[in-house]
Enzyme design. Structure first.
Site, PDB file in Angstrom:
ATOM      1  N   THR A   1       9.645   6.732  28.907  1.00 38.24           N
ATOM      2  CA  THR A   1      11.280   6.677  29.369  1.00 38.24           C
ATOM      3  C   THR A   1      12.110   6.762  28.236  1.00 38.24           C
ATOM      4  O   THR A   1      13.049   7.186  28.962  1.00 38.24           O
ATOM      5  CB  THR A   1      11.913   4.721  30.225  1.00 38.24           C
TER       6      THR A   1
ATOM      7  N   SER B   1      -6.545  10.386  15.663  1.00 44.35           N
ATOM      8  CA  SER B   1      -6.593  11.528  14.926  1.00 44.35           C
ATOM      9  C   SER B   1      -5.247  12.399  14.120  1.00 44.35           C
ATOM     10  O   SER B   1      -5.504  13.406  13.310  1.00 44.35           O
ATOM     11  CB  SER B   1      -7.283  12.647  16.278  1.00 44.35           C
TER      12      SER B   1
ATOM     13  N   THR C   1       6.445   1.843  28.104  1.00 39.55           N
ATOM     14  CA  THR C   1       6.735   0.653  27.687  1.00 39.55           C
ATOM     15  C   THR C   1       5.847  -0.474  28.358  1.00 39.55           C
ATOM     16  O   THR C   1       5.246  -1.163  28.279  1.00 39.55           O
ATOM     17  CB  THR C   1       8.361   0.113  27.641  1.00 39.55           C
ATOM     18  N   ASP C   2       4.985   0.203  29.181  1.00 39.78           N
ATOM     19  CA  ASP C   2       4.551  -0.893  29.994  1.00 39.78           C
ATOM     20  C   ASP C   2       2.573  -0.572  29.865  1.00 39.78           C
ATOM     21  O   ASP C   2       2.028  -1.207  30.239  1.00 39.78           O
ATOM     22  CB  ASP C   2       3.735   0.666  31.778  1.00 39.78           C
TER      23      ASP C   2
END
Length: 652
Positions: free
Chosen positions: A17, A172, A189-190
């Protein structure tokens, strides 16, 4: 060359977002938007140090800025004039091509020109990315700018599309760019809690700060939380060495494997239910150093690059069918996180327990955690004991995100048996769970006798007298005992008195190669941790890394500079930070190599130390001088320190 008043941070921008724009019907990620926006905001990018932010530390500076004198002739020894200014670049590596904009549509033909990307090895690409630099800021007496580059993924990902391979890619890229001082990962954020947990395990023996952050409202909106979250994460990463994978949101830095997302609409979107925050950002930035993990191994950092896909989470519910459980734990499943009731309870149906036992017997690792946000799994109830008898491992107070990613990480290691994994799932590896041990309250052991012993140690380490004098602190006689009782019984006051001496003692011991003196100080610190006065920065910041006011160096700097090999080893085993820099911008490894202490160089390199940034430029000059004089001994020492001259004299 990196300046001593700069720290270098790599921002890895995965999407989310924070950098989205509003499309036809919803928010969508837009390439280049975040980078171009940060370039235009002087709080994030002030290359000439002539912005309002750089000239408002005083009334005089602000008035000069208004008059225009500060705009055309920037102050500071490292800042060129406007006509001379050229944006410095930072060498960045990636496991994918950098700046590959081939997938962009024709409407983006005016996009920034991609950097020149060179393939240097299999799955390793290099490019020189334009750097951004913040205005100078002062945090707890440390005034510096933060120079950073943004490695933007293409395509940008909504966090709901993050896969296991993306966690490995992040690990990596941090490993490939470990010469940077710190890292910030911009993420949706999810699934941020999953990524933070996964990275905490994949980044083995981490010695630098890694912070994940994002936003609930994108930077493109006038009112947003993106600015505070990004600036907060960047500030902490640039000013502190917190050797953990963390998550920063809403003015709070959490341990990454302790958080869960608890709200889709509050700005305080994350909580750490069973562990306190590492940093609280208010008027002051308060670091809870006693809660920060201290690295006590002598291994170099490396990124583990494999996760087992054969794991899953099963949430129990009243009436769950045994056939459902059997189907769920069938091959190829190798690990299951069982979200149980309360403190680790489950239905006591014989068929259900038999199904779980059969799975455990054939090698499936089943870990029980609680469905409750707060609390831990215990065997206080018979139902919980039945699970344990079936072979189910208690997961203590781990979050669901942490338990799943830890299980995936451990099952990816072929050298571990199922029993090894079960044992390690109940063992804190990165501070992800609270160790279940019987605790006893420490008695008030801080008294006059302790202070007397510490004063004697202080005189001994000063090295001045031929014989160590016996310092006696007299106790009051019976007539005045009552008057003295109020002082002698206040543990915090006594602890503060002793704490004032400890930094001097440990620096003196490190400089004199006095291993017993180091141990004396560390034992004294451990005794005071439960009784030190609130806000005592000397104890709370970790004595092993306490900074000398004059040099800005740690005890490890003193030991390395003075050839104290024994003290270097003890300090490293006690959590000394090998990447800590002193006032001049140097690490302990630089001083050891410059002084020619071969054994100390080897020990520091084994513990993960490296020459980079400010050290690199001076080290390169030392190598050139050694080559001119055919000084093979010096060349060998710098080679042992890992000298590799690269772009603009940087060394990694």
């Amino acid at each position: 060359m990196q300046h001593s008043d700069e720290s270098r941070v790599l921002i890895i921008y995965t999407g989310g977002t924070i950098g989205m724009l509003f499309g036809k019907n919803s928010y969508v990620p837009e390439p280049f938007f975040l980078t171009e926006t940060l370039k235009s905001q002087t709080r994030f990018h002030d290359p000439l140090q002539d912005s309002l932010f750089s000239n408002s530390a005083s009334v005089q500076g602000f008035r000069q800025f208004l008059s225009g004198s500060g705009r055309s002739s920037p102050s500071g020894p490292h800042t060129p004039t406007t006509t001379q200014f050229k944006t410095p670049t930072l060498l960045v590596r990636s496991s994918r091509p950098i700046g590959d904009f081939a997938t962009l549509g024709p409407h983006q033909s005016d996009a920034p020109i991609p950097p020149v990307c060179v393939k240097v090895a299999d799955n390793v690409y290099e490019a020189e990315l334009p750097s951004l630099i913040t205005p100078r800021s002062s945090v707890h007496g440390s005034t510096k700018s933060i120079r950073y580059a943004i490695l933007e993924w293409n395509p940008l990902l909504d966090s709901s599309n993050i896969e296991t391979e993306d966690w490995i890619r992040l690990a990596s890229e941090i490993e490939l760019n470990y010469s940077f001082d710190a890292f910030v990962v911009l993420h949706g954020t999810d699934t941020m809690a999953y990524s933070a947990s996964a990275l905490s395990f994949l980044l083995e023996d981490l010695g630098k700060t890694v912070i994940l952050t994002g936003a609930q409202i994108p930077l493109s909106q006038l009112r947003n939380d993106a600015v505070d979250n990004l600036m907060g994460a960047l500030t902490i990463a640039g000013h502190y060495i917190i050797p953990e994978c963390c998550l920063y949101f809403n003015h709070t830095l959490f341990r990454g494997n302790r958080v869960s997302k608890i709200s889709s609409y509050d700005l305080a979107a994350f909580q750490s239910p069973n562990f306190p925050p590492l940093v609280n950002v208010g008027i002051d930035i308060v670091v809870e150093w006693n809660n920060v993990i201290r690295q006590t191994t002598l291994r170099r950092f490396k990124a583990h690059q494999k996760m087992s896909p054969h794991v899953a989470t099963l949430r129990l519910f009243p009436g769950i069918a045994t056939d459902t459980i059997r189907a769920f734990i069938s091959p190829p499943i190798k690990g299951v996180v069982l979200e149980s009731f309360g403190s680790g309870n489950a239905p006591q149906r014989p068929d259900l327990l038999r199904a779980l036992k059969e799975a455990c017997d054939r090698g499936v690792v089943i870990v029980a955690i609680s469905q409750c946000m707060k609390g831990t799994v215990s065997h206080a109830y018979e139902a919980g004991q039945e699970l344990a008898a079936a072979g189910v491992v208690p997961g203590s107070d781990m979050t669901p995100e942490c338990a799943l990613t830890k299980l995936s990480y451990l099952l990816s290691k072929p050298e571990l048996t199922a029993d090894d994994v079960r044992k390690l799932m109940s063992t804190p590896l990165r501070g992800e769970l609270t160790r279940q041990t019987a605790t006893t309250l420490k008695q008030d052991t801080v008294n006059v006798e302790n202070i007397q012993g510490m004063l004697s140690e202080f005189v001994r380490l000063s090295g001045r007298p031929t014989h160590t004098p016996q310092i006696v602190v007299s106790l009051p006689d019976e007539a005045t005992q009552e008057a003295a009782a109020s002082w002698s019984s206040t543990a915090a006051e006594a602890a503060s008195t002793e704490a004032a001496l400890l930094p001097f003692l440990i620096h003196a011991a490190a400089a004199r190669n006095d291993v017993e003196g180091i141990k004396f100080c560390l034992e004294a610190e451990s005794m005071h941790e439960s009784v030190a006065a609130p806000g005592s920065s000397i104890i709370a910041s970790g004595l092993v890394n306490v900074v000398d006011a004059a040099s800005g160096g740690s005890p490890l700097h003193a030991a390395a500079l003075n050839g104290s090999t024994g003290c270097v080893k003890v300090l490293l085993q006690s959590g000394a930070l090998v990447h800590l820099r002193d006032t001049l911008g140097h690490t302990a490894l630089y001083y050891a190599a410059r002084k020619g202490y071969e054994e100390i160089v080897d020990v520091l390199v084994q513990a993960g130390a490296s020459l980079s940034g400010f050290d690199g430029g001076y080290a390169a000059l030392a190598v050139e001088k050694a080559a001119q004089f055919a000084d093979s001994s010096s060349l060998d020492i710098w080679g042992r320190a890992g000298l590799r001259v690269g772009f603009e004299g940087n060394v990694s």
